[in-house]
Design a protein around this motif. Structure first.
Motif, PDB file in Angstrom:
ATOM      1  N   SER A 205     -47.777  13.373 -19.675  1.00  0.00           N
ATOM      2  CA  SER A 205     -46.539  13.184 -18.929  1.00  0.00           C
ATOM      3  C   SER A 205     -45.521  12.475 -19.831  1.00  0.00           C
ATOM      4  N   PRO A 206     -44.237  12.909 -19.844  1.00  0.00           N
ATOM      5  CA  PRO A 206     -43.676  14.001 -19.041  1.00  0.00           C
ATOM      6  C   PRO A 206     -44.177  15.361 -19.520  1.00  0.00           C
ATOM      7  N   MET A 207     -44.257  16.284 -18.575  1.00  0.00           N
ATOM      8  CA  MET A 207     -44.797  17.616 -18.841  1.00  0.00           C
ATOM      9  C   MET A 207     -43.705  18.656 -18.640  1.00  0.00           C
ATOM     10  N   ASN A 208     -43.571  19.572 -19.618  1.00  0.00           N
ATOM     11  CA  ASN A 208     -42.627  20.669 -19.454  1.00  0.00           C
ATOM     12  C   ASN A 208     -43.187  21.700 -18.479  1.00  0.00           C
ATOM     13  N   VAL A 209     -42.353  22.123 -17.539  1.00  0.00           N
ATOM     14  CA  VAL A 209     -42.699  23.182 -16.598  1.00  0.00           C
ATOM     15  C   VAL A 209     -41.735  24.340 -16.839  1.00  0.00           C
ATOM     16  N   GLN A 210     -42.249  25.450 -17.327  1.00  0.00           N
ATOM     17  CA  GLN A 210     -41.445  26.652 -17.546  1.00  0.00           C
ATOM     18  C   GLN A 210     -41.744  27.640 -16.427  1.00  0.00           C
ATOM     19  N   ILE A 211     -40.706  28.080 -15.734  1.00  0.00           N
ATOM     20  CA  ILE A 211     -40.868  28.998 -14.607  1.00  0.00           C
ATOM     21  C   ILE A 211     -40.062  30.258 -14.894  1.00  0.00           C
ATOM     22  N   VAL A 212     -40.735  31.406 -14.823  1.00  0.00           N
ATOM     23  CA  VAL A 212     -40.067  32.693 -15.021  1.00  0.00           C
ATOM     24  C   VAL A 212     -40.158  33.461 -13.709  1.00  0.00           C
ATOM     25  N   VAL A 213     -39.001  33.844 -13.160  1.00  0.00           N
ATOM     26  CA  VAL A 213     -38.933  34.563 -11.891  1.00  0.00           C
ATOM     27  C   VAL A 213     -38.304  35.935 -12.143  1.00  0.00           C
ATOM     28  N   ASP A 214     -39.021  36.970 -11.749  1.00  0.00           N
ATOM     29  CA  ASP A 214     -38.532  38.332 -11.938  1.00  0.00           C
ATOM     30  C   ASP A 214     -38.828  39.132 -10.672  1.00  0.00           C
ATOM     31  N   ALA A 215     -37.888  39.092  -9.728  1.00  0.00           N
ATOM     32  CA  ALA A 215     -37.993  39.838  -8.472  1.00  0.00           C
ATOM     33  C   ALA A 215     -39.222  39.402  -7.682  1.00  0.00           C
ATOM     34  N   THR A 216     -40.353  40.087  -7.817  1.00  0.00           N
ATOM     35  CA  THR A 216     -41.543  39.811  -7.010  1.00  0.00           C
ATOM     36  C   THR A 216     -42.607  39.007  -7.748  1.00  0.00           C
ATOM     37  N   ILE A 217     -42.350  38.585  -8.978  1.00  0.00           N
ATOM     38  CA  ILE A 217     -43.366  37.884  -9.779  1.00  0.00           C
ATOM     39  C   ILE A 217     -42.824  36.532 -10.217  1.00  0.00           C
ATOM     40  N   ILE A 218     -43.631  35.485 -10.020  1.00  0.00           N
ATOM     41  CA  ILE A 218     -43.329  34.156 -10.532  1.00  0.00           C
ATOM     42  C   ILE A 218     -44.458  33.752 -11.480  1.00  0.00           C
ATOM     43  N   GLU A 219     -44.103  33.399 -12.704  1.00  0.00           N
ATOM     44  CA  GLU A 219     -45.083  32.902 -13.670  1.00  0.00           C
ATOM     45  C   GLU A 219     -44.689  31.486 -14.070  1.00  0.00           C
ATOM     46  N   VAL A 220     -45.630  30.559 -13.922  1.00  0.00           N
ATOM     47  CA  VAL A 220     -45.401  29.143 -14.201  1.00  0.00           C
ATOM     48  C   VAL A 220     -46.263  28.735 -15.387  1.00  0.00           C
ATOM     49  N   PHE A 221     -45.644  28.071 -16.371  1.00  0.00           N
ATOM     50  CA  PHE A 221     -46.337  27.637 -17.579  1.00  0.00           C
ATOM     51  C   PHE A 221     -46.246  26.116 -17.651  1.00  0.00           C
ATOM     52  N   LEU A 222     -47.380  25.450 -17.508  1.00  0.00           N
ATOM     53  CA  LEU A 222     -47.439  23.992 -17.490  1.00  0.00           C
ATOM     54  C   LEU A 222     -47.822  23.475 -18.864  1.00  0.00           C
ATOM     55  N   GLY A 223     -47.150  22.390 -19.293  1.00  0.00           N
ATOM     56  CA  GLY A 223     -47.524  21.770 -20.561  1.00  0.00           C
ATOM     57  C   GLY A 223     -47.452  22.722 -21.715  1.00  0.00           C
ATOM     58  N   ASP A 224     -46.327  23.442 -21.839  1.00  0.00           N
ATOM     59  CA  ASP A 224     -46.120  24.419 -22.905  1.00  0.00           C
ATOM     60  C   ASP A 224     -47.190  25.496 -22.911  1.00  0.00           C
ATOM     61  N   GLY A 225     -47.633  25.877 -21.711  1.00  0.00           N
ATOM     62  CA  GLY A 225     -48.512  27.033 -21.572  1.00  0.00           C
ATOM     63  C   GLY A 225     -49.988  26.768 -21.665  1.00  0.00           C
ATOM     64  N   VAL A 226     -50.411  25.498 -21.685  1.00  0.00           N
ATOM     65  CA  VAL A 226     -51.838  25.211 -21.705  1.00  0.00           C
ATOM     66  C   VAL A 226     -52.476  25.516 -20.352  1.00  0.00           C
ATOM     67  N   GLN A 227     -51.667  25.536 -19.295  1.00  0.00           N
ATOM     68  CA  GLN A 227     -52.137  25.927 -17.973  1.00  0.00           C
ATOM     69  C   GLN A 227     -51.061  26.811 -17.342  1.00  0.00           C
ATOM     70  N   THR A 228     -51.481  27.903 -16.693  1.00  0.00           N
ATOM     71  CA  THR A 228     -50.519  28.846 -16.119  1.00  0.00           C
ATOM     72  C   THR A 228     -50.878  29.163 -14.678  1.00  0.00           C
ATOM     73  N   VAL A 229     -49.852  29.546 -13.907  1.00  0.00           N
ATOM     74  CA  VAL A 229     -50.010  29.910 -12.497  1.00  0.00           C
ATOM     75  C   VAL A 229     -49.127  31.124 -12.229  1.00  0.00           C
ATOM     76  N   THR A 230     -49.724  32.235 -11.797  1.00  0.00           N
ATOM     77  CA  THR A 230     -48.973  33.464 -11.529  1.00  0.00           C
ATOM     78  C   THR A 230     -49.142  33.863 -10.069  1.00  0.00           C
ATOM     79  N   GLU A 231     -48.022  34.105  -9.368  1.00  0.00           N
ATOM     80  CA  GLU A 231     -48.063  34.460  -7.955  1.00  0.00           C
ATOM     81  C   GLU A 231     -46.983  35.493  -7.637  1.00  0.00           C
TER      82      GLU A 231
END
Length: 463
Positions: free
Chosen positions: A420-446
């Protein structure tokens, strides 16, 4: 083949622009990912006759930049003898299989032949070849198919690559799905295969194992080479339904040995490729320029994949991700995933947000339609006695009633190795959300299905 159609009462008007979708049909697992002569080839499971699973064939798309894809004619169609299930493709630059004439280079697809039942006997799954000598434009099934048959109805999804230099050999990584085992075979020519070893069951075993991959990566901090074994599983993933785990270890050309096997039955003690509900069957490209390890997954979940409210297309791929390996503060090797994003905005509705968060403070990131509608997604970042976690809420994201569990929140543990602090990168493209936590060491796709794009992101700090 018998056409299959799907009728829906309400569909989202949105279609992703940087996440590949088939123009008018069903799509699932990525297949045959390979780079050749300046083009990236994405093959994929598709139903040419409808928007639900069936008549499974290999669709085909190409790209020069990994973002803009051009859909091509069906590469390997289903026929009366087989459906063409998942697999991989290689550039046979040494012409080991003998498919290429002088001056030609053969691309060879290795896929699972899913044969129908005969009488009371179950249908068999065997491994077969198809080849192209015109840079992937047209494909011919090998007349000697199948090239590997162990008399099993649950034996599928071969990933093939060359191991070693000129004196090396082909390696096939394939699964006995119900037994939760990864099997390794070797071959000098893609046609004659010999069993080498097996791995598993291990870690998550609550569903069948599918879509394996195996590749080497250098650890960014030390330069040492480790091998990563990726295995998808459905059902029983940590977020429910479909998910993908990975193991880090060593591979000598015949045998994989994991460096860490958890003795806990807690799924959060395993290594997951993605912690969201919509990232499955991810595999990497063969023959990439400069040795980059590039991966793409299916952005859906078998729990509701046949019911998502789109038409006439159904399902999308994830963004391509560049994969690297890092050893985190707790001593473990973990994958880092970096999205390949559009380089310009013309005609592209992708929104990207980079937000630094203090994990010691409760915060909520709200993604919304910037006043166009009331639909929104909330990402709650909290900490309790169990540690930090993200709660992904899509209850008010748009259409959700097509499946009973779609609107349920997803609680994601945030690893203690993330600082901490942790970078949160969020990419939103219509029906897809991709979240990259800590410069991509953990990801969440919904997935989400709003009526208007979720363009805005705001952060709410809680006392």
């Amino acid at each position: 083949m018998t056409p299959i159609s799907q009728t829906t009462t309400a569909v989202t008007p949105l279609r992703p622009s940087a996440h590949f979708t088939a123009e008018t049909s069903w799509l699932n697992d990525p297949n045959g990912l390979v780079h050749h002569d300046g083009l990236y080839h994405l093959f994929f499971q598709t139903n040419p006759f409808g928007s639900t699973w069936g008549n499974i064939s290999w669709g085909h798309a190409t790209s020069t930049d990994l973002v803009s894809w051009e859909e091509k004619p069906i590469a390997i169609p289903a026929n009366e003898q087989e459906m063409a299930f998942s697999g991989s493709a290689v550039v046979d630059s040494r012409n080991t299989a003998g498919f290429a004439a002088d001056g030609e280079t053969a691309l060879v697809a290795i896929y699972t032949s899913a044969r129908p039942p005969v009488g009371e006997a179950p249908g068999l799954q065997t491994q077969s070849l198809a080849y192209s000598v015109d840079a992937g434009t047209t494909w011919t099934r090998y007349s000697g198919n199948p090239v590997l048959d162990i008399d099993s109805s649950e034996f599928r999804d071969p990933k093939v690559f060359w191991h070693g230099g000129d004196d090396g050999h082909w390696v096939m990584v394939v699964v006995e799905a119900v037994a939760r085992k990864v099997l390794f075979y070797t071959s000098p020519n893609l046609i004659d295969w010999s069993f080498s070893s097996g791995f598993g069951p291990a870690h998550a075993t609550g569903g069948v194992w599918e879509c394996p991959d195996l590749f080497p990566l250098q650890v960014d901090s030390t330069g040492e080479t480790r091998w990563v074994l990726v295995v998808s599983m459905n059902p029983g993933a940590r977020a429910g339904g479909s998910g993908t785990q990975y193991f880090v270890g060593d591979f000598d050309g015949t045998t994989f040995v994991a460096e860490r096997l958890s003795t806990s039955d807690d799924p959060d003690s395993y290594d997951w490729l993605d912690y969201g509900r919509d990232y499955y069957a991810a595999v990497s490209f063969n023959n990439t320029p400069d040795g980059r390890r590039l991966m793409i997954g299916w952005a859906s979940n078998w729990d509701y994949a046949n019911k998502t409210p789109t038409a006439p297309w159904r399902s999308a791929m994830s963004l391509v991700r560049e994969i690297s390996l890092t050893r985190t503060a707790d001593g473990r090797c973990r994958l880092r995933q970096t999205p390949v994003l559009p380089v310009h905005a013309d005609g592209v509705t992708v929104s990207e947000h980079l937000i630094p968060l203090d994990l010691g403070q409760r915060s909520t990131i709200v993604l919304d339609t910037d006043g166009v509608g009331h639909e929104h997604v909330r990402l709650h970042f909290e900490r309790d006695e169990a540690g930090a976690h993200l709660i992904f809420e899509r209850e008010d994201s748009g259409l959700t009633d097509f499946h009973s569990t779609f609107a349920a929140p997803n609680r994601v543990p945030i690893g203690t190795h993330l600082e901490s602090p942790m970078n949160v990168q969020i990419v939103v493209d219509a029906t897809i959300i991709e979240v990259f936590l800590g410069d991509g060491v953990q990801t969440v796709t919904e997935q989400v299905f709003p009526a208007a794009p979720l363009r805005s992101a705001r952060t709410v700090r809680h006392a």
